[in-house]
Design a protein around this motif. Sequence first.
Motif: not given
Length: 175
Positions: A52-55, A116-120, A147-160
């Motif tokens: 997801i983070l393209a690391l 991008e957000q998913n809720v369940h 969360y995506y950067s200006e260049k559409n790169k995934p920067m972080a994921i937060t699970q809440m």
Amino acid sequence: PRVAELEKTWVEIEITGSFRTWIDTAVGKKLGIRAKLLDRQILDCPKPLRDILALDPKEKMERIKRVRELRGEPISYYVTFASSLLTSRLSDREIEKGPFVDSLQNVCKRKLKSMEQNVHASIADMDLAGILHVDFGFPLFFVQNIYYSEKNKPMAITQMYYRSDRYVYSAKRKL
């Protein structure tokens, strides 16, 4: 009861299509909700998160765990995953100060473009029950933001994980 009547006990998360409105309402800026850092660790990045983070496969990630409290009562639990190269500039104080996305943009100088957000629906397992002071099996909202950067790169994921007795989603649309 209407949401307005429950304002002192419910956190209303507004779904307007605005990134900023969602963040401000979810963290309860107007209600004085406080974040408390529980843990942060540098770890090997599991493949699903790395994808997801393209690391790079050898790149480490940081896992940041926080709880948000309203009047001393835990009401939500957040786990954020991001490249450790990105989060290394964040102090513990900065992480507790406000939304992670604000720290990412202000301290790490990374401009975010979209989310991008998913809720369940979910339930509290034993660990979540202890953190959120609820019973095992208690109903929760699970929200995952990427969360995506200006260049559409995934920067972080937060699970809440939001307590269902303290949060309500509210959508306002023009007809």
